[in-house]
Design an enzyme around this catalytic site. Structure first.
Site, short mmCIF file in Angstrom:
data_model
loop_
_atom_site.label_atom_id
_atom_site.label_comp_id
_atom_site.label_asym_id
_atom_site.label_seq_id
_atom_site.Cartn_x
_atom_site.Cartn_y
_atom_site.Cartn_z
N GLU A 110 0.84 -1.20 0.00
CA GLU A 110 0.00 0.00 0.00
C GLU A 110 0.88 1.26 0.00
O GLU A 110 0.60 2.22 -0.71
CB GLU A 110 -0.87 -0.05 1.27
CG GLU A 110 -2.19 0.65 1.19
CD GLU A 110 -2.93 0.37 -0.10
OE1 GLU A 110 -3.33 1.36 -0.73
OE2 GLU A 110 -3.10 -0.81 -0.51
N SER A 196 19.15 -8.88 -8.41
CA SER A 196 18.03 -9.05 -9.34
C SER A 196 18.23 -10.12 -10.42
O SER A 196 17.26 -10.81 -10.77
CB SER A 196 17.71 -7.71 -10.01
OG SER A 196 17.30 -6.77 -9.06
N HIS A 332 2.86 -9.98 -9.25
CA HIS A 332 4.29 -10.31 -9.23
C HIS A 332 5.06 -9.30 -8.37
O HIS A 332 5.89 -9.66 -7.55
CB HIS A 332 4.84 -10.33 -10.66
CG HIS A 332 6.33 -10.40 -10.71
ND1 HIS A 332 7.02 -11.53 -10.36
CD2 HIS A 332 7.26 -9.46 -11.01
CE1 HIS A 332 8.33 -11.29 -10.48
NE2 HIS A 332 8.50 -10.04 -10.86
N SER A 333 4.77 -8.02 -8.59
CA SER A 333 5.42 -6.95 -7.82
C SER A 333 4.51 -5.73 -7.91
O SER A 333 3.44 -5.79 -8.54
CB SER A 333 6.79 -6.61 -8.41
OG SER A 333 6.62 -5.93 -9.65
C1 LIG Z 1 18.20 -12.99 -15.81
C2 LIG Z 1 16.91 -12.30 -15.61
N1 LIG Z 1 15.95 -12.35 -16.56
C3 LIG Z 1 14.76 -11.75 -16.37
C4 LIG Z 1 14.52 -11.02 -15.23
C5 LIG Z 1 13.18 -10.32 -15.03
N2 LIG Z 1 12.38 -11.04 -14.06
C6 LIG Z 1 12.34 -10.66 -12.76
S1 LIG Z 1 11.39 -11.67 -11.84
C7 LIG Z 1 10.99 -12.65 -13.16
C8 LIG Z 1 10.09 -13.85 -12.98
C9 LIG Z 1 10.68 -14.91 -12.10
O1 LIG Z 1 9.72 -15.90 -11.83
P1 LIG Z 1 9.99 -17.06 -10.81
O2 LIG Z 1 11.42 -17.45 -10.82
O3 LIG Z 1 9.01 -18.13 -11.07
O4 LIG Z 1 9.72 -16.41 -9.36
P2 LIG Z 1 8.40 -15.74 -8.79
O5 LIG Z 1 8.46 -14.28 -9.17
O6 LIG Z 1 7.23 -16.44 -9.35
O7 LIG Z 1 8.49 -15.87 -7.32
C10 LIG Z 1 11.60 -12.17 -14.31
C11 LIG Z 1 11.45 -12.78 -15.64
C12 LIG Z 1 15.55 -10.97 -14.27
N3 LIG Z 1 15.40 -10.31 -13.11
N4 LIG Z 1 16.72 -11.62 -14.47
#
Ligand SMILES: Cc1ncc(C[n+]2csc(CCOP(=O)(O)OP(=O)(O)O)c2C)c(N)n1
Length: 446
Positions: A110, A196, A332-333
């Protein structure tokens, strides 16, 4: 080189010889015995010959089962089951830790919507995986996390002040305000700082586990330690996942990989992420002890992790893979609106149907350890505590400006010193353009 010459070469130290994987793949020889029904190719030594030409069809093999201890009503599935060997007090602590994460998540999500912090990610629906697994670790065990494991930090003693200092990037943040919010880290308990780029922590975790193994060999009196490495099912599609698991298997490293399979990687559903039997089936392919657990069942997660830790320390080191199943009930965020790619009803259904916090609450209530009054009282206390730390952290000063230059290398380079001077000159030349009051020591902080 003749044998005689060889004999004069120094032998490798004993510890180095024992580093080789303890698994013996062949008996006395790898040559093919006449009439044998088994293949003696060095690459697959125990494979039987067959005259049946059949391709293994993954659709025809049954899915790896999901281990659970209690059902979604908080009732133990095996009535005469031996206790978990955990005190009720400890279980109450787990419950409060899950609640803390949940209460903090709602408030901070929030707060981000109000523009008071730049970014946030909640762990909703996955508190049981992080709290339950961390409960089986010692503070000396080394953790590598992805970002949706706030419960690991909470269970390992991270305080609300620690969380808030990082989120607001203030001078109390041990990361010196340099990372995006939710990229926590701590020196002790040993929890590496989150970064990240997905999956990069997986081979790093294998390397750290290898180091722990060497340490134990060189110094057998050190208490046994493992590495716990967390990641999502989306991250498991990265090359680093494969590198990390294979190196851990071939070097027999004491590491437990915990995959949070929550059904989505941002907008990508698992059907587009992989076509095998989840992530667990891959562990078997790498020769790693593997289990799939119900991530909404904190008891199942805790038990699996405790046993995984024991296995990881067997024979000097052995990797383990835990795939914990859950559902990402949140966006997701704060940068994501998940209703753009999934139905609201699906999310509402999961929230209502199953949730690690509600499930443990039901168990506690069945045991007479919890009730509505305690729930309200605890939630109020937590809300107040979070808001207090929130306010304090928001008002706190930022680290001094020089922190932006430090720690790029161990020591400031000449170039960095020049750049600092240049920045100082600019800040002094245009004092009305830059408000430095929020930084510790203002212009002197440079
Ligand atoms: C190497 C890389 N590629 C893409 C991203 C962008 N990204 C951030 S979170 C995410 C999804 C990750 O999903 P998952 O591992 O299933 O974890 P969840 O968010 O579902 O907990 C992506 C594609 C990144 N941070 N690093």
């Amino acid at each position: 080189m003749s044998l005689n010459l060889l004999a004069r070469l120094p032998r490798p130290a004993r510890s180095q010889r024992t580093l080789l994987p303890s698994v013996k793949r062949w008996g006395s020889s790898i040559s093919q015995r006449p009439g044998s029904d088994r293949v003696r190719f060095p690459g697959a030594v125990n494979s039987k010959f067959t005259t049946q030409m059949s391709f293994i069809n993954p659709l025809e093999t049954s899915s790896i089962p999901t281990y659970r201890v209690m059902n979604s009503d908080g009732v133990m599935l095996e009535k005469d089951r031996k206790s978990l060997n955990v005190s009720n007090d400890e279980i109450l602590t787990w419950y409060k830790n899950m609640l803390t994460v949940s209460v903090m998540d709602v408030i901070m999500f929030e707060a981000q919507r109000q523009g008071r912090l730049s970014f946030y990610m909640v762990s909703a629906g996955e508190e049981g995986i992080s709290v339950g697994s961390a409960a089986a670790l010692t503070p000396d065990d080394v953790v590598f996390a992805q970002y949706r494991e706030t419960g690991v930090f909470q269970q390992r003693g991270f305080t609300l002040k620690d969380f808030m200092s990082q989120l607001f990037a203030n001078r109390n943040d041990n990361g010196r305000g340099r990372n995006m919010p939710v990229h926590y880290g701590s020196n002790y308990p040993r929890t590496h700082t989150i970064s990240s780029p997905l999956a990069t922590q997986i081979p790093q975790a294998s390397g750290a586990a290898y180091a722990l193994k060497l340490q134990a060999l060189q110094n057998p009196d050190t208490p046994p330690r493992i590495v716990a490495c967390y990641f999502g099912e989306g991250a498991a599609s990265e090359g680093d996942f494969h590198a990390g698991l294979n190196i851990a298997a071939t070097r027999s490293c004491p590491v437990v990989f915990i995959c949070r399979n929550n059904g989505y990687a941002i907008s990508t559903p698992t059907l587009e992420q992989y076509r095998g039997d989840g992530i667990a089936s891959r562990g078997v392919g790498y020769g790693i002890d593997t289990i799939r657990v119900d991530g909404n069942d904190i008891f199942a997660v805790y038990e699996a992790m405790r046993e995984a830790r024991r296995i990881a320390l067997t024979d000097g080191g052995r990797p383990v893979l835990i795939e914990a199943m859950s559902y990402r009930v949140s966006h997701h965020s704060t940068s994501d609106d998940s209703f753009a790619y999934r139905a609201r009803v699906e999310v509402e259904d999961w929230k209502r149907r199953d949730n690690p916090i509600i499930r443990l609450r039901k168990w506690l209530e069945n045991e007479g350890l919890w009730n509505e009054d305690l729930e309200q009282e605890t939630r109020d206390q937590l809300r107040k505590a979070v808001l207090k730390e929130f306010g304090d952290a928001e008002r706190e000063k930022k680290p001094p400006i020089r922190a932006a230059f430090e720690d790029v290398y161990d020591e400031l380079t000449e170039e960095a010193q020049e750049q600092m001077k240049e920045l100082k000159r600019i800040l002094e030349t245009y004092p009305d353009e830059y408000d430095l009051r929020q930084y510790e020591d203002g212009i002197k902080g440079l």
